[in-house]
Design a protein around this motif. Structure first.
Motif, PDB file in Angstrom:
ATOM      1  N   PHE A 108      15.736  -6.535  34.834  1.00 48.44           N
ATOM      2  CA  PHE A 108      15.242  -6.387  33.472  1.00 48.44           C
ATOM      3  C   PHE A 108      13.848  -5.762  33.465  1.00 48.44           C
ATOM      4  O   PHE A 108      12.992  -6.129  34.273  1.00 48.44           O
ATOM      5  N   PRO A 109      13.594  -4.821  32.545  1.00 46.39           N
ATOM      6  CA  PRO A 109      12.260  -4.210  32.470  1.00 46.39           C
ATOM      7  C   PRO A 109      11.224  -5.197  31.939  1.00 46.39           C
ATOM      8  O   PRO A 109      11.573  -6.204  31.308  1.00 46.39           O
ATOM      9  N   ASP A 110       9.979  -4.912  32.206  1.00 51.59           N
ATOM     10  CA  ASP A 110       8.896  -5.739  31.674  1.00 51.59           C
ATOM     11  C   ASP A 110       9.050  -5.860  30.163  1.00 51.59           C
ATOM     12  O   ASP A 110       9.360  -4.884  29.478  1.00 51.59           O
ATOM     13  N   GLY A 111       8.832  -7.049  29.657  1.00 55.86           N
ATOM     14  CA  GLY A 111       8.958  -7.276  28.226  1.00 55.86           C
ATOM     15  C   GLY A 111      10.354  -7.659  27.790  1.00 55.86           C
ATOM     16  O   GLY A 111      10.545  -8.109  26.656  1.00 55.86           O
ATOM     17  N   ALA A 112      11.342  -7.484  28.662  1.00 57.52           N
ATOM     18  CA  ALA A 112      12.718  -7.839  28.317  1.00 57.52           C
ATOM     19  C   ALA A 112      13.307  -8.851  29.290  1.00 57.52           C
ATOM     20  O   ALA A 112      14.498  -9.128  29.253  1.00 57.52           O
TER      21      ALA A 112
END
Length: 235
Positions: A108-112
């Motif tokens: 998962f990307p940062d923030g998600a």
């Protein structure tokens, strides 16, 4: 009383997609998230999970528990579902929890990235039930033991009974996000839960989130039931 904010997760415990969507819509103005678990996911699949959750933050309660590589691979398959919270069993051990953490960070990307929440002892179990599976000592001691292991291994928080909030805070401080099922408003049926509190009691004890299912979804007016619990949490 704890000064922390406590928010409501509505458990959409059904196999019926249309019913789950109705419950989500009815509680949308009062809940901070919705929960979908094994019952719905096994019956309808991950695409339906994503559709039902819609724009609501999703507590995906699959309680993953397997060898580390399998758990990591399973988490890697969940990117499209975009859960806000994801559960594993703390009893899977240090290597499994660490593998789950690594999989989340790599998928998962940062923030998600979803919160990685470790289930300690199921709220349907009591001391006798633990002894029957070979775990000696008290429920509280086992919850704290597993909670410490999980947080040391990379979990963001824990799923626990409201009765274990205080000992977990004493042992681990304010860092763990504590998600508390087994919540029953005063006067509602206990069902299969063994270690329960009311929403107000869980808030006073210091829960970050409470999970409520049947007292809302089986109510004559689910929206009113959700509103009443949300109001109790904000009093």
């Amino acid at each position: 009383m704890s000064g922390r904010s406590t928010r409501l997760i509505v458990a959409l415990d059904t196999k019926d997609t249309a019913q789950a969507m109705r419950w989500r819509a009815e509680s949308a103005g009062h809940a901070g998230a919705v929960k979908l678990g094994l019952e719905f996911t096994y019956a309808r699949g991950l695409e339906a999970v994503r559709d039902v959750a819609g724009d609501s933050p999703l507590f995906l309660d699959l309680k993953l528990h397997d060898i580390p590589n399998t758990v990591a691979s399973a988490i890697g398959s969940l990117k499209a579902v975009r859960p806000a919270m994801l559960t594993i069993h703390a009893a899977g051990g240090r290597a499994m929890i660490a593998a789950a953490r690594q999989a989340i960070d790599g998928t998962f990307p940062d923030g998600a990235r979803p919160l990685l929440l470790a289930v300690t002892v199921l709220t349907s179990m009591d001391t006798q039930a633990m002894h029957e599976i070979g775990v000696e000592g008290s429920v509280e001691a086992q919850v704290v033991r597993l909670g410490q292991l999980a947080m040391e291994s990379g979990a963001d928080g824990l799923v626990c009974s409201s009765h274990e909030i205080a000992p977990l805070r004493a042992a681990l401080g304010e860092a763990p996000v504590l998600v508390v099922p087994g919540i029953r408003p005063a006067g509602s049926a206990v069902g299969d839960q063994k270690r329960i509190m009311t929403p107000a009691q869980a808030r006073a004890a210091g829960a970050d989130w409470i999970v409520v299912g049947r007292p809302i979804t089986r109510a004559a007016d689910p929206a009113a039931a959700a509103a009443a619990i949300a109001a109790e949490l904000s009093d």
